[in-house]
Design a protein around this motif. Sequence first.
Motif, short mmCIF file in Angstrom:
data_model
loop_
_atom_site.label_atom_id
_atom_site.label_comp_id
_atom_site.label_asym_id
_atom_site.label_seq_id
_atom_site.Cartn_x
_atom_site.Cartn_y
_atom_site.Cartn_z
N SER A 100 0.81 -1.22 0.00
CA SER A 100 0.00 0.00 0.00
C SER A 100 0.85 1.27 0.00
N CYS A 101 1.99 1.25 0.71
CA CYS A 101 2.86 2.43 0.76
C CYS A 101 4.02 2.31 -0.23
N ARG A 102 3.96 1.27 -1.07
CA ARG A 102 4.95 1.02 -2.13
C ARG A 102 6.30 0.51 -1.61
N TYR A 103 6.32 0.00 -0.40
CA TYR A 103 7.49 -0.69 0.14
C TYR A 103 7.02 -1.49 1.34
N PRO A 104 7.70 -2.59 1.67
CA PRO A 104 7.27 -3.44 2.80
C PRO A 104 7.47 -2.73 4.13
N GLU A 105 6.55 -2.95 5.05
CA GLU A 105 6.67 -2.36 6.37
C GLU A 105 7.82 -3.01 7.13
N LYS A 106 8.27 -2.33 8.16
CA LYS A 106 9.40 -2.83 8.93
C LYS A 106 9.08 -4.18 9.58
N LYS A 107 7.83 -4.35 10.06
CA LYS A 107 7.46 -5.61 10.70
C LYS A 107 7.40 -6.75 9.69
N THR A 108 7.08 -6.42 8.43
CA THR A 108 7.06 -7.44 7.38
C THR A 108 8.47 -7.95 7.11
N ILE A 109 9.39 -7.02 7.01
CA ILE A 109 10.80 -7.40 6.80
C ILE A 109 11.31 -8.21 7.99
N LYS A 110 10.90 -7.80 9.18
CA LYS A 110 11.31 -8.52 10.38
C LYS A 110 10.82 -9.96 10.34
N ASN A 111 9.57 -10.17 9.92
CA ASN A 111 9.01 -11.52 9.82
C ASN A 111 9.76 -12.35 8.77
N TRP A 112 10.08 -11.73 7.66
CA TRP A 112 10.82 -12.46 6.62
C TRP A 112 12.19 -12.89 7.14
N LEU A 113 12.87 -11.99 7.82
CA LEU A 113 14.21 -12.31 8.31
C LEU A 113 14.18 -13.34 9.43
N SER A 114 13.13 -13.32 10.24
CA SER A 114 13.03 -14.28 11.34
C SER A 114 12.91 -15.70 10.81
N ALA A 115 12.32 -15.86 9.63
CA ALA A 115 12.16 -17.18 9.03
C ALA A 115 13.48 -17.74 8.51
N LYS A 116 14.48 -16.87 8.33
CA LYS A 116 15.78 -17.31 7.78
C LYS A 116 16.79 -17.67 8.85
N ARG A 117 16.41 -17.49 10.12
CA ARG A 117 17.30 -17.82 11.24
C ARG A 117 18.68 -17.16 11.10
N LEU A 118 18.66 -15.88 10.88
CA LEU A 118 19.91 -15.14 10.76
C LEU A 118 20.53 -14.95 12.14
N SER A 119 21.83 -15.07 12.19
CA SER A 119 22.52 -14.95 13.48
C SER A 119 23.19 -13.58 13.58
N SER A 120 23.21 -13.04 14.78
CA SER A 120 23.88 -11.76 15.02
C SER A 120 25.36 -12.01 15.26
N SER A 121 26.24 -11.16 14.70
CA SER A 121 27.66 -11.31 14.97
C SER A 121 27.91 -10.94 16.43
N SER A 122 28.90 -11.52 17.05
CA SER A 122 29.05 -11.38 18.50
C SER A 122 30.32 -10.65 18.94
N THR A 123 31.00 -9.98 18.03
CA THR A 123 32.24 -9.30 18.42
C THR A 123 32.15 -7.81 18.13
N GLY A 124 32.86 -7.03 18.93
CA GLY A 124 32.93 -5.58 18.71
C GLY A 124 31.71 -4.86 19.21
N SER A 125 31.74 -3.55 19.06
CA SER A 125 30.60 -2.73 19.47
C SER A 125 29.50 -2.81 18.41
N LYS A 126 28.29 -2.52 18.83
CA LYS A 126 27.15 -2.63 17.90
C LYS A 126 27.24 -1.60 16.78
N LEU A 127 27.00 -2.08 15.57
CA LEU A 127 26.93 -1.18 14.42
C LEU A 127 25.54 -0.57 14.37
N THR A 128 25.46 0.69 14.04
CA THR A 128 24.16 1.36 13.97
C THR A 128 23.48 1.04 12.64
#
Length: 278
Positions: A225-253
């Motif tokens: 409807s807004c011509r791009y996927p909502e943030k929660k939609t992208i979050k749902n897509w990524l959650s299905a891929k079991r992506l892992s967060s890197s665990s070293t260094g300070s958090k990247l913004t």
Amino acid sequence: MKIPESERLKRSQDVSNMLLPELVPDQLDALGMIFPHDLSHEFASGQKSLAPGLALLQLLESRSKALANKGGLYHGRGNREHPHQLELVSDNHARLMTMMSQLLREYPETEPAHNKLYCFLDSILNISVMMGYYAGSNDALALTDRYTDLGYKKSVVQPQQGGTKKAEKYSCIKELVYMMASEIQQRQLPGKITKEALNTAIYEVIQEFSQQGENKNIPALKSFSCRYPEKKTIKNWLSAKRLSSSSTGSKLTSAQLVKELKSIFPAPLIKEIIEKTI
């Protein structure tokens, strides 16, 4: 085709009203049902016994009574002139047992000469019950299957097809999201990549792309409807891929990840991806 959960539950209930669900293993597999071991053992052990025909009759009798007691599908719909199916099973079982008792009186099983005769009779009985069961199943399907199929297509298949077609329109956007996440994770970035920051960065890059020129009219983006996927939609897509967060260094913004994504996926490349894969 995957069976929707609501339809699976309805079919599972239908199977629970069957007398011999062991004879429809394909349905059990499709529904993901595991038949209780103690019940399935009754049928299997009966067929391996010395008198499988008699064992099958006894099994049908006991299960028909149990189904009637719990209020089976046709229980209570019959009358004296037209008894329901479960009553007919019990009535015919009683008639068969009466005939069998009479036969045993006239031709005692203890006589060696009669053993072979009873083996043949039991085999005939077993085959006849199986034949009658499938014949009745065929006739029931002949009367109801077309209407059941039409109803299933109308209530399940057609809506599912509609949903599938809709999903196909933006599947390339989902693939783009996966590609972006994968590329970021494969790069040796100096810091920790959190799922939240990655989700926000991908959202912002696609949002900005859709607002450039006539990009909002790309068919895949018009699915939103807004011509791009909502943030929660992208979050749902990524959650299905079991992506892992890197665990070293300070958090990247998210801003740092946006900059990295834009260097990997410039606007012309994004456009090429979502137009080529639609």
